[in-house]
Design a protein around this motif. Structure first.
Motif, mmCIF file in Angstrom:
data_model
loop_
_atom_site.group_PDB
_atom_site.id
_atom_site.type_symbol
_atom_site.label_atom_id
_atom_site.label_comp_id
_atom_site.label_asym_id
_atom_site.label_seq_id
_atom_site.Cartn_x
_atom_site.Cartn_y
_atom_site.Cartn_z
ATOM 1 N N ALA A 99 94.324 -25.963 53.935
ATOM 2 C CA ALA A 99 94.145 -24.561 54.291
ATOM 3 C C ALA A 99 95.335 -23.745 53.807
ATOM 4 C CB ALA A 99 93.985 -24.411 55.805
ATOM 5 N N ARG A 100 95.073 -22.502 53.511
ATOM 6 C CA ARG A 100 96.125 -21.583 53.094
ATOM 7 C C ARG A 100 96.600 -20.793 54.312
ATOM 8 N NH1 ARG A 100 95.358 -16.813 48.516
ATOM 9 N NH2 ARG A 100 97.473 -15.949 48.635
ATOM 10 N N VAL A 101 97.896 -20.699 54.492
ATOM 11 C CA VAL A 101 98.455 -19.956 55.615
ATOM 12 C C VAL A 101 98.712 -18.509 55.194
ATOM 13 C CG1 VAL A 101 100.375 -19.740 57.248
ATOM 14 C CG2 VAL A 101 99.511 -22.015 56.623
ATOM 15 N N LEU A 102 98.155 -17.567 55.944
ATOM 16 C CA LEU A 102 98.383 -16.142 55.710
ATOM 17 C C LEU A 102 99.058 -15.552 56.941
ATOM 18 C CD1 LEU A 102 95.002 -15.107 54.041
ATOM 19 C CD2 LEU A 102 97.156 -15.686 52.929
ATOM 20 N N VAL A 103 100.101 -14.790 56.710
ATOM 21 C CA VAL A 103 100.920 -14.264 57.802
ATOM 22 C C VAL A 103 100.488 -12.838 58.151
ATOM 23 C CG1 VAL A 103 103.257 -13.694 58.554
ATOM 24 C CG2 VAL A 103 102.859 -15.708 57.099
ATOM 25 N N PHE A 104 100.127 -12.644 59.414
ATOM 26 C CA PHE A 104 99.831 -11.312 59.936
ATOM 27 C C PHE A 104 101.109 -10.757 60.560
ATOM 28 C CE2 PHE A 104 95.687 -12.579 59.059
ATOM 29 C CZ PHE A 104 94.774 -11.553 59.289
ATOM 30 N N ARG A 105 101.410 -9.517 60.250
ATOM 31 C CA ARG A 105 102.656 -8.914 60.708
ATOM 32 C C ARG A 105 102.429 -8.070 61.951
ATOM 33 N NH1 ARG A 105 104.328 -6.704 54.684
ATOM 34 N NH2 ARG A 105 104.765 -8.755 53.741
ATOM 35 N N ALA A 106 103.443 -8.032 62.809
ATOM 36 C CA ALA A 106 103.404 -7.099 63.933
ATOM 37 C C ALA A 106 103.255 -5.684 63.389
ATOM 38 C CB ALA A 106 104.684 -7.224 64.758
ATOM 39 N N LEU A 107 102.477 -4.874 64.077
ATOM 40 C CA LEU A 107 102.215 -3.518 63.587
ATOM 41 C C LEU A 107 103.481 -2.663 63.674
ATOM 42 C CD1 LEU A 107 99.335 -4.602 63.945
ATOM 43 C CD2 LEU A 107 98.661 -2.341 64.746
ATOM 44 N N ASP A 108 103.815 -2.026 62.561
ATOM 45 C CA ASP A 108 104.971 -1.135 62.576
ATOM 46 C C ASP A 108 104.577 0.204 63.196
ATOM 47 O OD1 ASP A 108 103.531 0.220 60.613
ATOM 48 O OD2 ASP A 108 104.806 -0.471 58.965
ATOM 49 N N GLU A 109 105.536 1.106 63.285
ATOM 50 C CA GLU A 109 105.290 2.383 63.958
ATOM 51 C C GLU A 109 104.184 3.173 63.264
ATOM 52 O OE1 GLU A 109 107.790 6.470 64.667
ATOM 53 O OE2 GLU A 109 108.792 4.581 65.183
ATOM 54 N N ALA A 110 104.161 3.142 61.939
ATOM 55 C CA ALA A 110 103.147 3.909 61.208
ATOM 56 C C ALA A 110 101.749 3.376 61.508
ATOM 57 C CB ALA A 110 103.433 3.848 59.711
ATOM 58 N N ALA A 111 101.608 2.043 61.570
ATOM 59 C CA ALA A 111 100.304 1.448 61.854
ATOM 60 C C ALA A 111 99.862 1.752 63.280
ATOM 61 C CB ALA A 111 100.366 -0.060 61.631
ATOM 62 N N GLN A 112 100.807 1.722 64.217
ATOM 63 C CA GLN A 112 100.459 2.043 65.603
ATOM 64 C C GLN A 112 100.090 3.516 65.746
ATOM 65 O OE1 GLN A 112 102.915 -0.110 68.753
ATOM 66 N NE2 GLN A 112 104.226 -0.360 66.956
ATOM 67 N N GLU A 113 100.789 4.382 65.024
ATOM 68 C CA GLU A 113 100.448 5.809 65.046
ATOM 69 C C GLU A 113 99.041 6.034 64.488
ATOM 70 O OE1 GLU A 113 101.357 8.471 66.242
ATOM 71 O OE2 GLU A 113 103.488 8.393 66.737
ATOM 72 N N LYS A 114 98.691 5.247 63.493
ATOM 73 C CA LYS A 114 97.347 5.346 62.928
ATOM 74 C C LYS A 114 96.301 5.009 63.993
ATOM 75 C CE LYS A 114 94.535 3.456 59.124
ATOM 76 N NZ LYS A 114 94.539 2.514 57.963
ATOM 77 N N LEU A 115 96.580 3.973 64.775
ATOM 78 C CA LEU A 115 95.656 3.603 65.846
ATOM 79 C C LEU A 115 95.566 4.701 66.900
ATOM 80 C CD1 LEU A 115 96.432 -0.169 66.511
ATOM 81 C CD2 LEU A 115 94.533 0.811 65.232
ATOM 82 N N LEU A 116 96.712 5.272 67.280
ATOM 83 C CA LEU A 116 96.702 6.337 68.275
ATOM 84 C C LEU A 116 95.936 7.559 67.774
ATOM 85 C CD1 LEU A 116 100.290 6.311 69.870
ATOM 86 C CD2 LEU A 116 98.143 5.468 70.842
ATOM 87 N N ALA A 117 96.097 7.889 66.498
ATOM 88 C CA ALA A 117 95.381 9.036 65.933
ATOM 89 C C ALA A 117 93.867 8.799 65.990
ATOM 90 C CB ALA A 117 95.831 9.283 64.495
ATOM 91 N N ARG A 118 93.442 7.586 65.695
ATOM 92 C CA ARG A 118 92.008 7.262 65.779
ATOM 93 C C ARG A 118 91.527 7.316 67.223
ATOM 94 N NH1 ARG A 118 91.584 1.753 62.571
ATOM 95 N NH2 ARG A 118 89.545 1.740 63.584
ATOM 96 N N ALA A 131 91.093 10.854 68.200
ATOM 97 C CA ALA A 131 89.893 11.424 67.590
ATOM 98 C C ALA A 131 88.644 11.011 68.355
ATOM 99 C CB ALA A 131 89.800 10.976 66.131
ATOM 100 N N ILE A 132 88.579 9.735 68.761
ATOM 101 C CA ILE A 132 87.387 9.268 69.453
ATOM 102 C C ILE A 132 87.322 9.800 70.881
ATOM 103 C CG2 ILE A 132 88.263 7.090 70.430
ATOM 104 C CD1 ILE A 132 85.675 5.763 69.519
ATOM 105 N N GLU A 133 88.497 10.038 71.490
ATOM 106 C CA GLU A 133 88.532 10.599 72.842
ATOM 107 C C GLU A 133 88.394 12.120 72.839
ATOM 108 O OE1 GLU A 133 88.796 9.176 75.898
ATOM 109 O OE2 GLU A 133 88.576 7.184 74.996
ATOM 110 N N GLY A 134 88.663 12.706 71.679
ATOM 111 C CA GLY A 134 88.556 14.162 71.570
ATOM 112 C C GLY A 134 89.680 14.907 72.256
ATOM 113 N N LYS A 135 90.830 14.266 72.440
ATOM 114 C CA LYS A 135 91.967 14.923 73.086
ATOM 115 C C LYS A 135 93.249 14.198 72.717
ATOM 116 C CE LYS A 135 90.849 12.332 77.277
ATOM 117 N NZ LYS A 135 90.453 12.419 78.707
ATOM 118 N N ALA A 136 94.355 14.936 72.786
ATOM 119 C CA ALA A 136 95.653 14.354 72.445
ATOM 120 C C ALA A 136 96.164 13.490 73.591
ATOM 121 C CB ALA A 136 96.667 15.462 72.140
ATOM 122 N N LEU A 137 96.967 12.512 73.246
ATOM 123 C CA LEU A 137 97.595 11.672 74.259
ATOM 124 C C LEU A 137 98.613 12.523 75.017
ATOM 125 C CD1 LEU A 137 97.505 8.679 75.163
ATOM 126 C CD2 LEU A 137 99.472 8.278 73.683
#
Length: 438
Positions: A159-178, A181-187
């Protein structure tokens, strides 16, 4: 078997956590793993080739390992089957393999996703080998632990090992923005509290969405929270740290190397992280003692005294006051002059002892408690150093068959600078006296 693609069929008012509602439906929606899923990412190339091969996904929780496995099954037209090593045994594995064989007989491949695969024992891991080799399954195993330590070499070779990285701030901000959008309101957080929320999530995408959901539940209309209020609402998330696994070894290694590198600030940071995560303080005290003898040695003999005193202070005070004694010791050893001369000298002495066997010390330094031993010359000609000039006789104490050896080379730092002066002085006396005897 239900999966992320069946959630759309749930009743509108059915319990449906935010993290599940935001689960990516396409590989390009996965956040934080561009090195795997970007245009030139390893998984992107495999998908374009139309063949995955067996894979091991290694990374911290909440980084998308399960989601990516499901999406890969869709992209490659494989039947997706998921099991967990926590709840599955040999009987279930046999059943899964048999069902995969039946699919294969009608032209349908199977992607078997094994969560927490490192929890399978060695024998259970071996059971995957035949069905991986003959193509019955395409295995994707997910683990939060280092595969090199936790998985069979035979399994890793297939098997080939692929490394998943902890989400950096930009990736987490992307999740919060989504999520917004789905909640229709700001955090409802100010900028400082929003940054603190990301730190609490510790690179875990699932956690950042769960924490956000808690904030929305707690907020009254028009209300916004600062850092102190955020901490009160969500309390705090325990750091990702398993005292028996890789996180433990990573942080203690970082602490030790920061001390060795004379960086007290970094050393205190790693000490604080380990204590905050619940590491046993006496384990840390023992490691600080090791640092004192291994990396400082006789460059500062007080380092060992301070390290042992910190251990005794913790025993006496307990937590949390005793932790300050450990912090004091870490600062002391980090700022002490460094020398591994004693460490290297002991290693060299051990090698000499092993390589040269049971050599007899010179008879001149052996005691002669019997007449026979006296007749054999034991102790004959021994010079009592305190009676010699400078309290130094200059005798040779090495076995004759081995001759004088040099194993300890003090550095020119700290107290070892003084030791070197003494050794050089005695060597000069030894040379002068050997010349005068000729």
């Amino acid at each position: 078997m239900s999966d992320l693609f069946t959630t759309a069929g749930l009743a509108k008012d059915a319990p449906h956590p935010l993290a599940d509602r935001l689960r990516p439906q396409h590989l390009e929606e996965v956040a934080g793993q561009d090195h795997l899923l970007g245009p030139d990412g390893a998984l992107s190339r495999l998908v374009r080739a139309g063949s995955l091969g067996s894979l091991i996904f290694w990374g911290p929780p909440g980084t998308g390992k399960t989601t990516v496995a499901r999406l890969l099954a869709r992209e490659t037209k494989l039947a997706f089957v998921q099991i967990s090593a926590i709840f599955s045994g040999v009987a279930e594995l046999k059943k899964v393999f048999e069902e995969a064989r039946k699919r294969r007989s009608v032209g349908q491949g199977t992607l078997l996703f094994v969560d927490e695969i490192h929890r399978f024992n060695r024998t259970q891991q071996d059971s995957f080998l035949p069905v991986m080799e003959d193509g019955t399954i395409t295995l994707i195993g997910a683990t939060t632990e280092n595969p090199s330590f936790e998985l069979n070499a035979a399994l890793l070779s297939r098997a080939r090992v692929l490394v998943f990285r902890a989400l950096d701030e930009a990736a987490q901000e992307k999740l919060l923005a989504r999520a917004e959008a789905i909640e229709g309101k700001a955090l409802p957080l100010d900028a400082e509290a929003r940054a603190a929320l990301l730190r609490m999530a510790d690179g875990d995408g699932r956690a950042v969405l769960t924490l956000a959901e808690e904030i929305w539940r707690a907020a009254l209309p028009g209300q916004s929270f600062d850092v102190a209020e955020l901490a009160e609402i969500v309390q705090r998330r325990a750091p990702i740290y398993d005292k028996a696994q890789e996180g433990h070894y990573n942080l203690i290694s970082a602490l030790h190397k920061a001390v060795r590198g004379s960086d007290p600030d970094a050393a205190l940071y790693y000490l604080a992280r380990m204590l905050d995560a619940g590491e046993a303080p006496l384990f840390l005290a023992r490691r600080i003692v090791r640092m004192a003898v291994e990396d400082i040695g006789l460059a500062d003999p007080q380092a060992l005294v301070v390290a042992n005193a910190a251990k005794e202070a913790y025993d006496f005070l307990g937590s949390p006051e005793g932790e300050l004694a450990l912090a004091n010791a870490v600062i002391y050893v980090a700022t002490a002059p460094k020398s591994n001369a004693a460490y290297r000298a002991y290693g060299a002495a051990k090698r000499l002892a092993k390589e040269h066997g049971s050599l007899m010390p010179p008879k001149v330094i052996l005691n002669a408690p019997t007449k026979l031993m006296k007749n054999e010359g034991y102790g004959s000609g021994y010079e009592y150093d305190h009676d010699a000039p400078e309290a130094f006789s200059g005798q040779d104490y090495w076995p004759e068959a081995l001759g004088r050896q040099k194993v300890y080379e003090p550095v020119d730092r700290g107290f070892e600078r003084e030791i070197r002066k003494r050794l050089d002085y005695w060597e000069r006396l030894r040379h002068e006296r050997s010349q005068s005897e000729k």
